[in-house]
Design an enzyme around this catalytic site. Structure first.
Site, PDB file in Angstrom:
ATOM      1  N   ASP A 146     -36.117   1.788  60.369  1.00 43.20           N
ATOM      2  CA  ASP A 146     -34.341   1.762  60.818  1.00 43.20           C
ATOM      3  C   ASP A 146     -34.082   2.945  60.236  1.00 43.20           C
ATOM      4  OD1 ASP A 146     -32.196   0.912  61.558  1.00 43.20           O
ATOM      5  OD2 ASP A 146     -32.314  -1.238  60.306  1.00 43.20           O
ATOM      6  N   ASP A 211     -27.715  -3.298  66.936  1.00 45.49           N
ATOM      7  CA  ASP A 211     -27.287  -5.396  66.851  1.00 45.49           C
ATOM      8  C   ASP A 211     -27.511  -7.044  67.558  1.00 45.49           C
ATOM      9  OD1 ASP A 211     -29.291  -4.461  64.535  1.00 45.49           O
ATOM     10  OD2 ASP A 211     -28.090  -5.183  62.402  1.00 45.49           O
TER      11      ASP A 211
END
Length: 434
Positions: A146, A211
């Site tokens: 990430d 997301d």
């Protein structure tokens, strides 16, 4: 050292990272995040793994189990190592991955190119080699990486590419030292710096945006973005459209509020665009409808095509003029090649059922002047031979997925003489007009 030399060096390193022998095909499996967030234990996750096996999805290819954020203590130990949370993993992380392996899964884990993960747990910046050894010692073979808690520019003197390169180098060095396969790397960069341009130099997949959420507007927005970069996907390198929202994910209000037709569109688009397919639904309570989507063998066969790595791409936007950016109404007509025939996806972005059609020659993969047998990838039926045109009825926010196979020359005397009018000519040089 000149700028050209530096660029050539980056390209050379990236080519080696891409061709490192892992991740040729997109992964299928399970990701913990959308279902659980940080609220899980090893026992809870192993129940999900067992449910995947019991439903036959492991046999269908869903053999990766991805442990996302929140698995560790908030701080490293005195030796500088990440420590698994003993409340979540009372028998240790190695015991957890061993249990997954016995069920038939390959285990994946999560980290971050910054100081901390997005959930506030230890990230891997400055500890890339150390953390990679910890992950592999624990039994993980796949790493989602990430992009939170980024160090200051004067600390890194690198952009996102360079920060990710640090982990790529650690993976290559570890594989060389241990004589093992490299860990597969999935870049979770959210599309901030166009990873579809450079991601293939570093990892096997790259996230193209933020997301996902379980409602149609979120899906259509992702498909819209993908329509402009679909050609970036190939073997060992692909756009990642994020986690599958098929079934009850526990996210959103209400959770998992896609209609059945929307869920089919979601799965079809992700699969035919060759995105990773990572379930994040409660498989212990999966419905027959949910399973009927996830186990579609015809679509999974194209997703896992061993000979064609490219995804479908738009051949006509449909509702909008071609190349229109519209998160609510993305491209509707898509095509691509496969080992099993020409693939066509027709997506209805409107709120009502529509009759939708296309000319066969609009697909680059179709041969003009020939008929094509039409196979429906959802009904699993052969629907006759098409000459020139195909029309399908598609429900609101629904999808039609077709496989076309050459059925020989079209009948004599069909007019117009060219399926596409542009520059169609008689032998004497006279243009034919439709």
């Amino acid at each position: 050292m000149t700028a050209v030399t530096v660029l050539l060096g980056l390209l050379a390193t990236g080519a080696l990272a891409l061709e490192n022998g892992v991740g040729k095909l997109p992964v299928l499996g399970f990701n913990t995040w959308n279902l659980y967030g940080c609220d899980y234990t090893a026992d809870i996750l192993l129940e999900q793994a067992q449910a995947i096996v019991d439903h036959g999805l492991l046999d269908a290819g869903y053999n990766n189990f991805m442990l996302d954020d929140c698995y560790s203590l908030k701080e490293r130990n005195k030796k500088g190592n990440i420590v698994e949370d003993p409340k979540k993993f009372p028998h240790g992380m190695k015991a957890f991955t061993t249990s997954l392996s016995k069920l038939g899964f390959r285990a994946g884990i999560y980290s971050d190119a910054g100081y901390r993960t997005c959930g506030g747990f230890p990230g891997s910046y400055g500890n890339e080699a150390r953390d990679l050894k910890t992950f592999t010692d624990w039994g993980f073979q796949y790493l989602k990486y990430d992009n939170c808690y980024i160090p200051f520019d004067n600390v890194t003197q690198e952009n996102v590419y360079g920060r990710y390169q640090r982990m790529v180098d650690a993976i290559a060095a570890h594989a060389d030292k241990t004589k093992t396969d490299p860990v597969q790397l999935a870049l979770c960069e959210w599309g901030w710096q166009q990873p579809w341009v450079w991601g293939a130099r570093l990892g096997q997949s790259w996230r193209i945006g933020g997301d996902i959420r379980p409602w149609w507007s979120a899906l259509s927005s992702i498909i819209n973005q993908a329509s402009f970069i679909a050609s970036s996907t190939k073997f060992s390198a692909r756009n990642d459209l994020d986690i599958l929202e098929v079934g009850n994910t526990g996210v959103g209000t209400p959770p998992g509020n896609l209609t059945f037709d929307e869920a089919k569109s979601h799965f079809t688009a992700w699969a035919l665009l060759k995105s990773p397919l990572l379930i994040s639904s409660d498989m212990a309570s999966a419905t027959r409808e949910t399973l009927s989507i996830l186990e579609n063998k015809d679509i999974l066969r194209i997703h896992q095509d061993p000979h064609v790595g490219e995804s479908v791409v738009p051949f006509r936007w449909g509702w909008n003029a071609d190349y229109t950016w519209d998160p609510a109404h993305p491209a509707e007509y898509w095509t691509g090649n496969s080992s099993y025939g020409v693939v066509v996806m027709v997506l209805n972005t409107q709120d009502e059922t529509r009759e939708m059609g296309f000319n066969l020659t609009e697909s680059w993969a179709v041969r003009a002047g020939r008929g094509y047998e039409v196979y429906d990838l959802w009904s699993h039926t052969r629907n006759g031979t098409a000459y020139r045109n195909v029309t399908v009825t598609v429900p609101a926010h629904g999808v039609a997925a077709l496989l076309l196979n050459d059925a020989g020359p079209e009948p004599e005397g069909l007019e117009p003489f060219c399926g596409g009018w542009w520059q169609c000519s008689f032998p004497n040089g006279t243009y034919y007009s439709n």
